[in-house]
Design a protein around this motif. Structure first.
Motif, PDB file in Angstrom:
ATOM      1  N   LEU A 180       0.838  -1.204   0.000  1.00 49.58           N
ATOM      2  CA  LEU A 180       0.000   0.000   0.000  1.00 49.58           C
ATOM      3  C   LEU A 180       0.873   1.253   0.000  1.00 49.58           C
ATOM      4  CD1 LEU A 180      -2.892   1.338   0.363  1.00 49.58           C
ATOM      5  CD2 LEU A 180      -2.280   1.506   2.782  1.00 49.58           C
ATOM      6  N   TYR A 181       1.777   1.345   0.959  1.00 50.55           N
ATOM      7  CA  TYR A 181       2.525   2.599   1.131  1.00 50.55           C
ATOM      8  C   TYR A 181       3.707   2.740   0.180  1.00 50.55           C
ATOM      9  CZ  TYR A 181      -0.151   3.648   5.329  1.00 50.55           C
ATOM     10  OH  TYR A 181      -1.180   3.942   6.202  1.00 50.55           O
ATOM     11  N   LEU A 182       4.370   1.599  -0.121  1.00 47.85           N
ATOM     12  CA  LEU A 182       5.599   1.683  -0.923  1.00 47.85           C
ATOM     13  C   LEU A 182       5.349   1.319  -2.380  1.00 47.85           C
ATOM     14  CD1 LEU A 182       8.004  -0.077   1.636  1.00 47.85           C
ATOM     15  CD2 LEU A 182       7.362   2.333   1.494  1.00 47.85           C
ATOM     16  N   GLY A 183       4.236   0.661  -2.660  1.00 42.43           N
ATOM     17  CA  GLY A 183       3.932   0.240  -4.025  1.00 42.43           C
ATOM     18  C   GLY A 183       4.751  -0.969  -4.407  1.00 42.43           C
ATOM     19  N   GLN A 184       4.420  -1.521  -5.572  1.00 40.46           N
ATOM     20  CA  GLN A 184       5.158  -2.709  -6.004  1.00 40.46           C
ATOM     21  C   GLN A 184       6.134  -2.373  -7.120  1.00 40.46           C
ATOM     22  OE1 GLN A 184       1.613  -4.857  -6.688  1.00 40.46           O
ATOM     23  NE2 GLN A 184       1.743  -5.976  -4.755  1.00 40.46           N
ATOM     24  N   GLY A 185       5.967  -1.172  -7.653  1.00 40.60           N
ATOM     25  CA  GLY A 185       6.782  -0.840  -8.831  1.00 40.60           C
ATOM     26  C   GLY A 185       7.896   0.143  -8.553  1.00 40.60           C
ATOM     27  N   GLY A 186       8.415   0.141  -7.321  1.00 39.94           N
ATOM     28  CA  GLY A 186       9.516   1.072  -7.023  1.00 39.94           C
ATOM     29  C   GLY A 186       9.100   2.092  -5.993  1.00 39.94           C
ATOM     30  N   ALA A 187      10.085   2.864  -5.547  1.00 36.62           N
ATOM     31  CA  ALA A 187       9.918   3.746  -4.398  1.00 36.62           C
ATOM     32  C   ALA A 187       8.771   4.746  -4.550  1.00 36.62           C
ATOM     33  CB  ALA A 187      11.224   4.483  -4.142  1.00 36.62           C
ATOM     34  N   ASP A 188       8.493   5.182  -5.788  1.00 41.10           N
ATOM     35  CA  ASP A 188       7.501   6.241  -5.951  1.00 41.10           C
ATOM     36  C   ASP A 188       6.138   5.741  -6.409  1.00 41.10           C
ATOM     37  OD1 ASP A 188       8.996   8.298  -4.989  1.00 41.10           O
ATOM     38  OD2 ASP A 188       9.942   8.721  -6.917  1.00 41.10           O
ATOM     39  N   ALA A 189       5.898   4.433  -6.215  1.00 42.06           N
ATOM     40  CA  ALA A 189       4.651   3.878  -6.738  1.00 42.06           C
ATOM     41  C   ALA A 189       3.569   3.751  -5.671  1.00 42.06           C
ATOM     42  CB  ALA A 189       4.933   2.515  -7.363  1.00 42.06           C
ATOM     43  N   GLY A 190       3.907   3.977  -4.413  1.00 37.86           N
ATOM     44  CA  GLY A 190       2.943   3.714  -3.346  1.00 37.86           C
ATOM     45  C   GLY A 190       2.174   4.940  -2.896  1.00 37.86           C
ATOM     46  N   LEU A 191       1.382   4.730  -1.858  1.00 39.32           N
ATOM     47  CA  LEU A 191       0.491   5.787  -1.367  1.00 39.32           C
ATOM     48  C   LEU A 191       1.254   6.965  -0.751  1.00 39.32           C
ATOM     49  CD1 LEU A 191      -2.591   6.191  -1.156  1.00 39.32           C
ATOM     50  CD2 LEU A 191      -2.456   5.337   1.193  1.00 39.32           C
ATOM     51  N   LEU A 192       2.465   6.713  -0.261  1.00 37.53           N
ATOM     52  CA  LEU A 192       3.213   7.799   0.402  1.00 37.53           C
ATOM     53  C   LEU A 192       3.337   9.031  -0.489  1.00 37.53           C
ATOM     54  CD1 LEU A 192       6.137   5.962   2.298  1.00 37.53           C
ATOM     55  CD2 LEU A 192       4.028   6.939   3.265  1.00 37.53           C
ATOM     56  N   VAL A 193       3.439   8.814  -1.801  1.00 33.29           N
ATOM     57  CA  VAL A 193       3.600   9.977  -2.694  1.00 33.29           C
ATOM     58  C   VAL A 193       2.297  10.771  -2.830  1.00 33.29           C
ATOM     59  CG1 VAL A 193       5.516   9.116  -4.099  1.00 33.29           C
ATOM     60  CG2 VAL A 193       3.174   8.548  -4.732  1.00 33.29           C
ATOM     61  N   ALA A 194       1.165  10.124  -2.514  1.00 31.91           N
ATOM     62  CA  ALA A 194      -0.126  10.802  -2.702  1.00 31.91           C
ATOM     63  C   ALA A 194      -0.592  11.532  -1.436  1.00 31.91           C
ATOM     64  CB  ALA A 194      -1.183   9.768  -3.113  1.00 31.91           C
ATOM     65  N   ILE A 195       0.056  11.249  -0.306  1.00 29.10           N
ATOM     66  CA  ILE A 195      -0.392  11.833   0.968  1.00 29.10           C
ATOM     67  C   ILE A 195       0.066  13.283   1.066  1.00 29.10           C
ATOM     68  CG2 ILE A 195      -0.142  11.651   3.492  1.00 29.10           C
ATOM     69  CD1 ILE A 195       0.142   8.611   3.118  1.00 29.10           C
ATOM     70  N   ASP A 196      -0.839  14.157   1.564  1.00 25.03           N
ATOM     71  CA  ASP A 196      -0.521  15.592   1.682  1.00 25.03           C
ATOM     72  C   ASP A 196       0.707  15.818   2.564  1.00 25.03           C
ATOM     73  OD1 ASP A 196      -2.818  15.922   0.259  1.00 25.03           O
ATOM     74  OD2 ASP A 196      -3.769  17.299   1.688  1.00 25.03           O
ATOM     75  N   ALA A 197       1.523  16.780   2.189  1.00 29.96           N
ATOM     76  CA  ALA A 197       2.683  17.145   3.014  1.00 29.96           C
ATOM     77  C   ALA A 197       2.180  17.538   4.404  1.00 29.96           C
ATOM     78  CB  ALA A 197       3.412  18.316   2.369  1.00 29.96           C
ATOM     79  N   GLY A 198       2.865  17.088   5.432  1.00 28.21           N
ATOM     80  CA  GLY A 198       2.472  17.467   6.796  1.00 28.21           C
ATOM     81  C   GLY A 198       1.459  16.536   7.430  1.00 28.21           C
ATOM     82  N   ALA A 199       0.916  15.597   6.660  1.00 29.09           N
ATOM     83  CA  ALA A 199      -0.066  14.676   7.237  1.00 29.09           C
ATOM     84  C   ALA A 199       0.635  13.658   8.152  1.00 29.09           C
ATOM     85  CB  ALA A 199      -0.820  13.944   6.127  1.00 29.09           C
ATOM     86  N   LEU A 200      -0.151  13.084   9.055  1.00 28.94           N
ATOM     87  CA  LEU A 200       0.361  12.081   9.994  1.00 28.94           C
ATOM     88  C   LEU A 200      -0.153  10.711   9.560  1.00 28.94           C
ATOM     89  CD1 LEU A 200       1.541  11.293  12.846  1.00 28.94           C
ATOM     90  CD2 LEU A 200      -0.770  11.741  13.723  1.00 28.94           C
ATOM     91  N   VAL A 201       0.725   9.714   9.540  1.00 30.73           N
ATOM     92  CA  VAL A 201       0.323   8.367   9.112  1.00 30.73           C
ATOM     93  C   VAL A 201       0.342   7.430  10.325  1.00 30.73           C
ATOM     94  CG1 VAL A 201       0.810   6.464   7.520  1.00 30.73           C
ATOM     95  CG2 VAL A 201       1.379   8.816   6.855  1.00 30.73           C
TER      96      VAL A 201
END
Ligand code: NAD
Length: 302
Positions: free
Chosen positions: A77-98
Motif C-alpha cells: 500500500l505505502y511503498l507500491g510494487q513498482g519502485g519507491a515512488d509507486a505507493g500511497l506515500l507519494v499521494a499523501i498531503d505534506a504534513g499529514a500524519l500516518v
C-alpha cells in the motif's frame, strides 16, 4: 463544518470498519477505501465516505490510518510494487500524519516509517489489542512505536477509538509489544484448553472448573472472557461454533512474527514456537477461519 482533522482510513474489515465508524461518530470527516465491496458497504452505512481508491481517500486528509491484514499489504500500500515512488506515500498531503494499526513485522513497520520520513511524513505503528468488540466499543489498547511528537499528534484520534495508549519506543517497537502480548495469549489459550480438557476427562464440570480457575492463580482472559470450552461462557466464540472472534490464522500469523522476531535477536522462545505449531495444526485440521480458542479441539474428541 467540523474543525476536527479530516481522516483517510484504508482497510474497513472486522477491525477497521468499526474503528472508522467511531471516528465518524466523534465528528471527523472520514474518507475511506477497501478492496472489498462488502466492507465498503458496511462502512458507508455508518457514515463513512467511500473513495474510489486509496489515493483518492488521502486527498486533503490530515491523518491517514491503515488497518490491513499483514506486512505485505502494508508495504505494497505505502511503498507500491513498482519502485519507491509507486505507493500511497507519494499521494499523501505534506504534513499529514500516518498511523498504521495493522499487526505486522517490526522490520516492515520500520521500513515503511523510514520511507515516510524520507518524504517528510511523520508515521507511527499503532497495532491494537481488544478485538472486534473493543473496536466497536472504542475501548482498544494502542501499542505504539515512533517519535513522541508524532504520538502526541495522534493521541486525540487514538482516544476516539481506544482507552489505553502505551508508547513502547521507536518505530517498530509497537509491533514488538503487540507480538509479546499475542505470544503470551496464544500459549495461555492453548494451555487453558488443555487444563479444562484434563478436568473434564476426569468427570469435572467445565463451568465449575472454569469458575474456580477464574478466581485462582491461573486466572486469565482465556478463562474469564474467551473460555475455549463450549457452553461455559454464553458470549464466547466457543459457545457459537468458534465463530466471530480472533481468527486462528491471525494468531498463527502473529506467532510466526514472534518466532521471526526471536530468531532475529537470538532469543529462545520454546513455548512460543510450540504454540505456533499448535495453531498451524489447528489450521491444517480445517479450523484456520475459526476463533483461535478452537485450538482446544486438538485435545478433545468429536
Ligand atoms: P480483515 O481481514 O477483516 O480486514 C482487513 C481488510 O483490509 C479487508 O477488508 C481487506 O479487503 C482490506 N484490504 C487488504 N488489502 C487492502 C488494500 N491494499 N487496500 C484497501 N483495503 C485492503 O482483518 P481484521 O480482523 O480487521 O484485522 C486487521 C489487522 O488487525 C490485522 O493485522 C490483525 O492481525 C489485526 N488485529 C485483529 C484483531 C481481531 O480481533 N480481528 C485484533 C487485534 C488486531
Amino acid at each position: 463544518m467540523s474543525t476536527l482533522p479530516a481522516i483517510a482510513f484504508i482497510g474497513l474489515g472486522n477491525m477497521g470498519g468499526p474503528m472508522a465508524a467511531n471516528l465518524v461518530r466523534a465528528g471527523h470527516a472520514v474518507h475511506a477505501f477497501d478492496l472489498s465491496a462488502s466492507a465498503c458497504d458496511g462502512a458507508r452505512q455508518a457514515g463513512v465516505n467511500i473513495a474510489a481508491s486509496a489515493a483518492d481517500a488521502v486527498k486533503g486528509a490530515a491523518v491517514v490510518i491503515s488497518m490491513l491484514p499483514a506486512s505485505r499489504h502494508v508495504e505494497s500500500l505505502y511503498l507500491g510494487q513498482g519502485g519507491a515512488d509507486a505507493g500511497l506515500l507519494v499521494a499523501i498531503d505534506a504534513g499529514a500524519l500516518v498511523i498504521d494499526c495493522s499487526t505486522i513485522a517490526p522490520a516492515s513497520a520500520q521500513k515503511v516509517a523510514q520511507a515516510a520520513s524520507a518524504k517528510g511524513l511523520a508515521m507511527i505503528d499503532a497495532p491494537v489489542s481488544g478485538g472486534v468488540a473493543g473496536a466497536a466499543a472504542g475501548t482498544l489498547t494502542f501499542i505504539v512505536g515512533g517519535e513522541s511528537a508524532a504520538l502526541e499528534r495522534a493521541r486525540p484520534v487514538l482516544q476516539v477509538m481506544g482507552k489505553n495508549i502505551f508508547h513502547m519506543g521507536a518505530a517498530g517497537a509497537g509491533q514488538v509489544g503487540k507480538l509479546c502480548n499475542n505470544m503470551a495469549l496464544g500459549v495461555i489459550m492453548a494451555v487453558t484448553g488443555e487444563a479444562i480438557a484434563l478436568g473434564v476427562a476426569h468427570g469435572l464440570e467445565p463451568k465449575t472448573l472454569s469458575q474456580m480457575m477464574a478466581v485462582s492463580t491461573s486466572r486469565s482472559w482465556a478463562t474469564e472472557v474467551c473460555n475455549p470450552w463450549p457452553g461455559v461462557l454464553e458470549n464466547a466464540p466457543a459457545s457459537r461454533g468458534y465463530t466471530g472472534g480472533f481468527g486462528n490464522d491471525l494468531m498463527l500469523k502473529d506467532l510466526g512474527l514472534a518466532v521471526e522476531a526471536a530468531m532475529g535477536m537470538g532469543c529462545t522462545i520454546p513455548l512460543g514456537e510450540l504454540a505456533r505449531n499448535l495453531y498451524a495444526m489447528n489450521k491444517q485440521a480445517g479450523r484456520g477461519g475459526l476463533d483461535f480458542s478452537s485450538v482446544v479441539k486438538l485435545v478433545t474428541k468429536g
